[in-house]
Design an enzyme around this catalytic site. Sequence first.
Site, mmCIF file in Angstrom:
data_model
loop_
_atom_site.group_PDB
_atom_site.id
_atom_site.type_symbol
_atom_site.label_atom_id
_atom_site.label_comp_id
_atom_site.label_asym_id
_atom_site.label_seq_id
_atom_site.Cartn_x
_atom_site.Cartn_y
_atom_site.Cartn_z
ATOM 1 N N TYR A 89 83.892 44.445 105.665
ATOM 2 C CA TYR A 89 83.683 44.350 104.427
ATOM 3 C C TYR A 89 82.217 44.779 103.981
ATOM 4 O O TYR A 89 82.385 45.972 103.162
ATOM 5 C CB TYR A 89 83.861 43.029 103.550
ATOM 6 C CG TYR A 89 83.227 43.092 102.169
ATOM 7 C CD1 TYR A 89 84.207 43.388 101.357
ATOM 8 C CD2 TYR A 89 82.137 42.340 101.597
ATOM 9 C CE1 TYR A 89 84.108 43.547 99.918
ATOM 10 C CE2 TYR A 89 81.898 42.506 100.521
ATOM 11 C CZ TYR A 89 82.944 43.031 99.515
ATOM 12 O OH TYR A 89 82.573 43.194 97.988
ATOM 13 N N SER A 110 78.476 46.323 96.567
ATOM 14 C CA SER A 110 78.501 44.999 96.544
ATOM 15 C C SER A 110 77.105 44.605 97.282
ATOM 16 O O SER A 110 76.360 45.552 97.823
ATOM 17 C CB SER A 110 79.558 44.548 97.546
ATOM 18 O OG SER A 110 79.127 43.089 97.927
#
Length: 268
Positions: free
Chosen positions: A153, A140
């Site tokens: 995350y 990501s």
Amino acid sequence: MKIANKTFIVTGGGSGMGRELTLQLVQKGAHVIIIDLHEDDMNETANMAGQNSVSSYRIDISDKTAIDQFVQDVGTKHPNIDGVVNNAGIIQPFIDVKDLDFQQIEKVMNVNFYGPLYLTKALLPRLLKRPEAHILNVSSMGGFIPFPGQAIYGASKAAVKLLTEALYAELLNTKVGVTLAFPGAIDTNIMSNSGLATKEEEAKSKREAKFNALPADKAAAQMIKAIEKNKLHVLIGKDAKMMNFLYRLAPRRAINMITKQMAKMKAS
């Protein structure tokens, strides 16, 4: 790597990028084995792709025992696995580390990091026997630049980044290619799939925020092209490319910019 006549495993293939990856791999002549928790979504993807081109397995990728059993079982129907796309992932509640409980922390790490690790490690002996094979792991933009309220995350995706780059180094003299994808904002159902909203609530939130993100089909196309060209890194979306450049140029400035943007989003 040539896609035609290959067999790929795609995690999270029931919706979003996973669905688009599945559909586009099938269009290029591959058979796709979908792993997902949401059976209805998998069935919908299979219907769209063509039932003969897709196999579906309902599995929790964070369950090592289930993954090991899957890899053992799938070999009877599909003795040749040529590629794996570790796409499935969840986000955390949008709160700071101090307010997160360890159950939430462990869930994110188990799905986002241990899931890809379990599946990749279980499949590697088989991938190494193929004439050519490929691993694509989805990290990501949050895996290389921090986002307040998504620290865990980001940590899980940063772990995926270094794991994948190390795999690239370890497999350099083999026929297994390795690609690491860094998506920015992609139009998927990640909030509802993470249990943070219903699909209806997520859609409403996007409309109200005038959500401007790269369509999932375009993100998937870039990832598949990276597999075909055996690229190590692929930055998906203008935001990921811009923030990667800024973060390398001026890390503190880039972090401050992200922090201000996140604060505005909370206030709106």
